[in-house]
Design a protein around this motif. Structure first.
Motif, PDB file in Angstrom:
ATOM      1  N   ALA A  90      35.218  17.618 -79.797  1.00  0.00           N
ATOM      2  CA  ALA A  90      35.264  16.385 -79.019  1.00  0.00           C
ATOM      3  C   ALA A  90      35.227  16.695 -77.529  1.00  0.00           C
ATOM      4  O   ALA A  90      35.579  17.788 -77.090  1.00  0.00           O
ATOM      5  N   THR A  91      34.810  15.714 -76.743  1.00  0.00           N
ATOM      6  CA  THR A  91      34.835  15.877 -75.296  1.00  0.00           C
ATOM      7  C   THR A  91      36.242  15.623 -74.771  1.00  0.00           C
ATOM      8  O   THR A  91      37.054  14.937 -75.397  1.00  0.00           O
ATOM      9  N   TYR A  92      36.527  16.157 -73.594  1.00  0.00           N
ATOM     10  CA  TYR A  92      37.815  15.898 -72.959  1.00  0.00           C
ATOM     11  C   TYR A  92      37.997  14.397 -72.719  1.00  0.00           C
ATOM     12  O   TYR A  92      39.094  13.857 -72.874  1.00  0.00           O
ATOM     13  N   GLN A  93      36.907  13.740 -72.346  1.00  0.00           N
ATOM     14  CA  GLN A  93      36.991  12.304 -72.099  1.00  0.00           C
ATOM     15  C   GLN A  93      37.379  11.547 -73.358  1.00  0.00           C
ATOM     16  O   GLN A  93      38.207  10.625 -73.321  1.00  0.00           O
ATOM     17  N   ARG A  94      36.783  11.922 -74.471  1.00  0.00           N
ATOM     18  CA  ARG A  94      37.075  11.247 -75.740  1.00  0.00           C
ATOM     19  C   ARG A  94      38.521  11.497 -76.165  1.00  0.00           C
ATOM     20  O   ARG A  94      39.207  10.594 -76.649  1.00  0.00           O
ATOM     21  N   GLU A  95      38.990  12.714 -75.981  1.00  0.00           N
ATOM     22  CA  GLU A  95      40.372  13.034 -76.337  1.00  0.00           C
ATOM     23  C   GLU A  95      41.357  12.208 -75.512  1.00  0.00           C
ATOM     24  O   GLU A  95      42.323  11.655 -76.047  1.00  0.00           O
ATOM     25  N   ALA A  96      41.118  12.160 -74.209  1.00  0.00           N
ATOM     26  CA  ALA A  96      42.025  11.412 -73.342  1.00  0.00           C
ATOM     27  C   ALA A  96      41.991   9.919 -73.667  1.00  0.00           C
ATOM     28  O   ALA A  96      43.036   9.246 -73.690  1.00  0.00           O
ATOM     29  N   GLU A  97      40.803   9.402 -73.912  1.00  0.00           N
ATOM     30  CA  GLU A  97      40.666   7.990 -74.274  1.00  0.00           C
ATOM     31  C   GLU A  97      41.468   7.669 -75.532  1.00  0.00           C
ATOM     32  O   GLU A  97      42.212   6.685 -75.592  1.00  0.00           O
ATOM     33  N   LYS A  98      41.315   8.512 -76.568  1.00  0.00           N
ATOM     34  CA  LYS A  98      42.000   8.257 -77.835  1.00  0.00           C
ATOM     35  C   LYS A  98      43.508   8.443 -77.705  1.00  0.00           C
ATOM     36  O   LYS A  98      44.274   7.782 -78.409  1.00  0.00           O
ATOM     37  N   ALA A  99      43.949   9.343 -76.835  1.00  0.00           N
ATOM     38  CA  ALA A  99      45.390   9.501 -76.620  1.00  0.00           C
ATOM     39  C   ALA A  99      45.988   8.203 -76.096  1.00  0.00           C
ATOM     40  O   ALA A  99      47.049   7.754 -76.557  1.00  0.00           O
ATOM     41  N   ILE A 100      45.308   7.573 -75.132  1.00  0.00           N
ATOM     42  CA  ILE A 100      45.812   6.328 -74.545  1.00  0.00           C
ATOM     43  C   ILE A 100      45.772   5.193 -75.570  1.00  0.00           C
ATOM     44  O   ILE A 100      46.760   4.457 -75.742  1.00  0.00           O
ATOM     45  N   THR A 101      44.646   5.021 -76.255  1.00  0.00           N
ATOM     46  CA  THR A 101      44.539   3.904 -77.201  1.00  0.00           C
ATOM     47  C   THR A 101      45.496   4.083 -78.377  1.00  0.00           C
ATOM     48  O   THR A 101      46.005   3.100 -78.922  1.00  0.00           O
ATOM     49  N   HIS A 102      45.751   5.333 -78.752  1.00  0.00           N
ATOM     50  CA  HIS A 102      46.695   5.541 -79.852  1.00  0.00           C
ATOM     51  C   HIS A 102      48.118   5.209 -79.418  1.00  0.00           C
ATOM     52  O   HIS A 102      48.871   4.573 -80.171  1.00  0.00           O
ATOM     53  N   LEU A 103      48.501   5.633 -78.218  1.00  0.00           N
ATOM     54  CA  LEU A 103      49.824   5.280 -77.715  1.00  0.00           C
ATOM     55  C   LEU A 103      49.975   3.763 -77.650  1.00  0.00           C
ATOM     56  O   LEU A 103      51.023   3.217 -78.009  1.00  0.00           O
ATOM     57  N   ALA A 104      48.923   3.084 -77.209  1.00  0.00           N
ATOM     58  CA  ALA A 104      48.965   1.620 -77.137  1.00  0.00           C
ATOM     59  C   ALA A 104      49.154   1.008 -78.515  1.00  0.00           C
ATOM     60  O   ALA A 104      49.865   0.013 -78.673  1.00  0.00           O
ATOM     61  N   SER A 105      48.532   1.621 -79.527  1.00  0.00           N
ATOM     62  CA  SER A 105      48.665   1.094 -80.888  1.00  0.00           C
ATOM     63  C   SER A 105      50.085   1.235 -81.414  1.00  0.00           C
ATOM     64  O   SER A 105      50.484   0.534 -82.347  1.00  0.00           O
ATOM     65  N   LEU A 106      50.866   2.136 -80.812  1.00  0.00           N
ATOM     66  CA  LEU A 106      52.268   2.325 -81.205  1.00  0.00           C
ATOM     67  C   LEU A 106      53.206   1.399 -80.432  1.00  0.00           C
ATOM     68  O   LEU A 106      54.415   1.442 -80.630  1.00  0.00           O
ATOM     69  N   GLY A 107      52.640   0.601 -79.530  1.00  0.00           N
ATOM     70  CA  GLY A 107      53.462  -0.287 -78.722  1.00  0.00           C
ATOM     71  C   GLY A 107      53.945   0.353 -77.443  1.00  0.00           C
ATOM     72  O   GLY A 107      54.790  -0.207 -76.730  1.00  0.00           O
ATOM     73  N   ILE A 108      53.415   1.530 -77.128  1.00  0.00           N
ATOM     74  CA  ILE A 108      53.784   2.214 -75.883  1.00  0.00           C
ATOM     75  C   ILE A 108      52.807   1.757 -74.801  1.00  0.00           C
ATOM     76  O   ILE A 108      51.616   2.076 -74.848  1.00  0.00           O
ATOM     77  N   ASN A 109      53.299   0.996 -73.828  1.00  0.00           N
ATOM     78  CA  ASN A 109      52.396   0.418 -72.829  1.00  0.00           C
ATOM     79  C   ASN A 109      52.739   0.782 -71.391  1.00  0.00           C
ATOM     80  O   ASN A 109      52.051   0.368 -70.469  1.00  0.00           O
ATOM     81  N   ARG A 110      53.795   1.561 -71.206  1.00  0.00           N
ATOM     82  CA  ARG A 110      54.139   2.029 -69.864  1.00  0.00           C
ATOM     83  C   ARG A 110      53.850   3.532 -69.817  1.00  0.00           C
ATOM     84  O   ARG A 110      54.717   4.352 -70.121  1.00  0.00           O
TER      85      ARG A 110
END
Length: 307
Positions: free
Chosen positions: A143-163
């Motif tokens: 995977a690209t670094y961009q894709r990894e970082a993107e998925k890290a953020i969206t996954h955290l958001a899916s857990l209810g972590i928004n800060r």
């Protein structure tokens, strides 16, 4: 290491398809930092690939031809990586290059690939420059670094972590990952509560840690975990002590001593080691020891449904 073995399998298959019947063996070239700051990781991944190649050779090779891996040490120096690539292609007559390491290093190799029509399989970099514009002689399997970082953020958001706070190395590596992180925030309709760039060589985490605490961040995305090599990285750990989720990219494998101990306590080599069920990052076909490190100190997050 299993992922590198899969990359080796693809390499063996591709090389076998193009091997001439008159060849006594298939020669694959590698230039990487067998000495220097990335030596430990380079040796580990190379050993994993050799295990698979040895198993192929033990069964008679590819169409009766044994595979030989010729490795040269570039000391993690881009200029030397380019020169090694020229040597491997022009003097060693390699069929392909394999398991190269580092973004500028791979960029120095590409001109030699294009000049001679030699392919590079499984470069160990997720930099976007190896994907766009299309490099016809480069076969990326991670995977690209961009894709990894993107998925890290969206996954955290899916857990209810928004800060979420973001700390990025103030160089091309950090900038590359930051593009993906920003995309993740946009998709999740969020903005980072803290966004700071720090000098990788001399990071000053004191003011950054204060901002993270004042923003009451629930998670910190650290773009380039090699910043943790620096003693000042302990300031980030103060946030982790309060139960902040720390997501780091590329934790340095050469850490030793007390600093290594606290990094290990807060980072794991695979998300599945932190939680009862593994986190679902996409894409999962990464040809390296997983580059996304996740840790959660008390209170730990509940079990995640992998569905």
């Amino acid at each position: 290491m299993k992922s590198w073995s899969k990359a080796a399998a693809w390499a063996a298959f591709a090389l076998g398809m193009g091997a001439g019947a008159a060849q006594a063996q298939i020669v694959i070239g590698q230039t990487a930092g067998f000495s220097g700051v990335v030596a430990a990781g380079v040796q580990e991944t190379t050993d994993g690939a050799k295990l698979y190649l040895d198993s192929i050779n033990a069964r008679g090779g590819v169409n009766g031809q044994k595979i030989e891996l010729v490795s040269l040490d570039d000391k993690f120096d881009p200029k030397l990586a380019g020169e090694n690539a020229r040597t491997l292609i022009e003097e060693k007559n390699v069929t392909a290059l394999f398991l190269t390491r580092g973004t500028p290093h791979n960029e120095a190799i590409v001109p030699h690939l294009n000049k001679h029509g030699v392919v590079l399989i499984a470069p160990s970099t997720g930099a976007m420059v190896m994907h766009k514009p299309l490099q016809k002689n480069v076969f990326n399997v991670r995977a690209t670094y961009q894709r990894e970082a993107e998925k890290a953020i969206t996954h955290l958001a899916s857990l209810g972590i928004n800060r979420i706070a973001v700390i990025a190395a103030d160089d091309s590596f950090g900038a590359d990952g930051l593009v993906g992180a920003k995309r993740g925030f946009e998709l999740s309709k969020m903005t980072p509560v803290v966004l700071e760039k720090v000098d990788r060589a001399k990071p000053d985490f004191g003011p950054v840690a204060t901002k993270i605490a004042q923003a009451n961040a629930q998670a910190v995305l650290l773009l380039d975990g090699r910043l943790l090599r620096q003693p000042e990285g302990r300031h980030v750990d103060e946030s982790a002590e309060r139960g902040v989720l720390v997501v780091a990219r590329g934790v340095d494998p050469t850490l030793t001593g007390e600093l290594a101990d606290w990094v290990t306590r807060r980072s794991t080599p695979h998300p599945g080691h932190t939680y009862t069920q593994p986190l679902q990052f996409d894409p999962v076909r990464v040809a390296a020891v997983p580059r996304t490190f996740i840790s959660c100190t008390a209170p730990r997050l509940p079990t995640i449904d992998p569905s």
